[in-house]
Design an enzyme around this catalytic site. Sequence first.
Site, PDB file in Angstrom:
ATOM      1  N   LYS A 150       5.289   8.729   8.975  1.00 46.26           N
ATOM      2  CA  LYS A 150       5.227   8.171  10.333  1.00 46.26           C
ATOM      3  C   LYS A 150       6.272   8.780  11.281  1.00 46.26           C
ATOM      4  O   LYS A 150       6.086   9.862  11.802  1.00 46.26           O
ATOM      5  CB  LYS A 150       5.377   6.648  10.287  1.00 46.26           C
ATOM      6  CG  LYS A 150       4.488   5.930   9.276  1.00 46.26           C
ATOM      7  CD  LYS A 150       3.063   5.818   9.714  1.00 46.26           C
ATOM      8  CE  LYS A 150       2.276   4.933   8.770  1.00 46.26           C
ATOM      9  NZ  LYS A 150       0.852   4.868   9.086  1.00 46.26           N
TER      10      LYS A 150
ATOM     11  N   ASP B  26       9.206   2.779  -0.517  1.00 53.78           N
ATOM     12  CA  ASP B  26       8.207   3.384   0.348  1.00 53.78           C
ATOM     13  C   ASP B  26       8.602   3.060   1.782  1.00 53.78           C
ATOM     14  O   ASP B  26       8.341   1.971   2.283  1.00 53.78           O
ATOM     15  CB  ASP B  26       6.824   2.833   0.016  1.00 53.78           C
ATOM     16  CG  ASP B  26       5.719   3.489   0.835  1.00 53.78           C
ATOM     17  OD1 ASP B  26       6.023   4.014   1.924  1.00 53.78           O
ATOM     18  OD2 ASP B  26       4.566   3.460   0.393  1.00 53.78           O
TER      19      ASP B  26
ATOM     20  N   TYR C 232       0.860  -1.191   0.000  1.00 55.71           N
ATOM     21  CA  TYR C 232       0.000   0.000   0.000  1.00 55.71           C
ATOM     22  C   TYR C 232       0.889   1.232   0.000  1.00 55.71           C
ATOM     23  O   TYR C 232       1.775   1.369   0.834  1.00 55.71           O
ATOM     24  CB  TYR C 232      -0.887  -0.010   1.242  1.00 55.71           C
ATOM     25  CG  TYR C 232      -1.772   1.193   1.409  1.00 55.71           C
ATOM     26  CD1 TYR C 232      -2.903   1.362   0.615  1.00 55.71           C
ATOM     27  CD2 TYR C 232      -1.496   2.150   2.369  1.00 55.71           C
ATOM     28  CE1 TYR C 232      -3.739   2.462   0.781  1.00 55.71           C
ATOM     29  CE2 TYR C 232      -2.322   3.250   2.551  1.00 55.71           C
ATOM     30  CZ  TYR C 232      -3.437   3.410   1.751  1.00 55.71           C
ATOM     31  OH  TYR C 232      -4.260   4.494   1.916  1.00 55.71           O
TER      32      TYR C 232
END
Length: 430
Positions: A267, A239, A144
């Site tokens: 994050k 990613d 994702y």
Amino acid sequence: MRLDRSSDMLTRAQRTIPGGVNSPVRAFKSVGGTPVFINRAQGSSVWDLDGNRYIDFVGTWGPAILGHAEPSVVEAIQKAAERGSSFGAPTELEVKLAEHVCNRVPSVDRLRLTSSGTEAAMSAIRLARAATRRDGILKFEGCYHGHADYLLVRAGSGVATFGLPDSPGVPADFAKHTHTAPYNDLDGVERILKQNGDDIAVVAVEPVTGNMGVIPPQPGFLEGLRELTRKYGALLMFDEVMTGFRVHPAGAQGLYGVEPDITAFGKVIGGGMPMAGFGGKAEVMDMLAPLGPVYQAGTLSGNPCAVAAGLRTLEALATQSPYDQLEATGARLQAGLEAALTECGIPGRVQRVGSMATLFFCDHEVKNFEDVRKADHDRFAKYFHLMLERGIYLPPSGYEASFLSLAHSDEDIDRTIESAKDALRTLAKA
């Protein structure tokens, strides 16, 4: 354990918020039951509206690596807010943060900040398309990279949790440029590149997956991607929204020694505030406006409160020592869970990289999305609620990673292992 106030709040929220939540996995649809509405957090714990306390392994889905409300981070945010919460203009702290990241991550000469991981990945891919003058993307099933239209093809995270196909609302003309291969399958990647090599701008990958549970790269997989992208003229994008500054001082690329062309961060880089970014070599990044023709912008990009939180967090993680502590804590939790599975005779597998871990209820190695789908997710749902009743807050989906923090104590881990044993014994009797 009573969840009366959470239940009431869900009913109230559903009147004005779709599904009552602002991100789908929070709805507990995968595991059933009432989602827990959190009231406050400190260290390794969270408290819900009913006053129940939980040892937290969601960790706001990764950013809380120092623990919740870490005092020096709170102080940094407060000081920044006192000077003004947003300017829409450059600040010194943004420069310091960019310097810090560039000094730590060898593949990054330049860094552009955004407000979310979706923005970071979307912008990195636009940049790759411009740099290569190609349209195609190659991504991996179950990975994702945010909810941009062309990335919701065979995606993981909430898409996998809800069993959704490619999302409605995504035009076929967008999706046709996205190719997918199984994670950890170099042969599959090469087949796609052989057939479409002149069209593939970028190969995008989670170097360690977290959005279909934790799956480490098989030996040679990342190195093979680096080799193949160079051979076929595509860029390699890591990613690292989850893994960046979590699994190593330089992220997964530092852990595995493979340098991508572009990296998306999120994050941890924001220290719990809404901030992300993407970076790479100067010749690619300098194609961004105002230097180059690739447009990307954001009013709140580089928000001073978020930058202050992120910079303080990264400074606390500047040496190997915190990662050694996280590895020791993770290893202790993994060993305890594996022993509990064996003792109770329940097929299960704990897959972990540093402070990221997932317990899959299956008796096979999990190397890709199909392996994840074959795990027993009904059993996970039962286990989730048994743990919640015992004061352990896990991600409410078998397709997600659990996150450890520096605030998790030996006592927390011991209590979690004992709770897991008790929960697994209950499952074994069912």
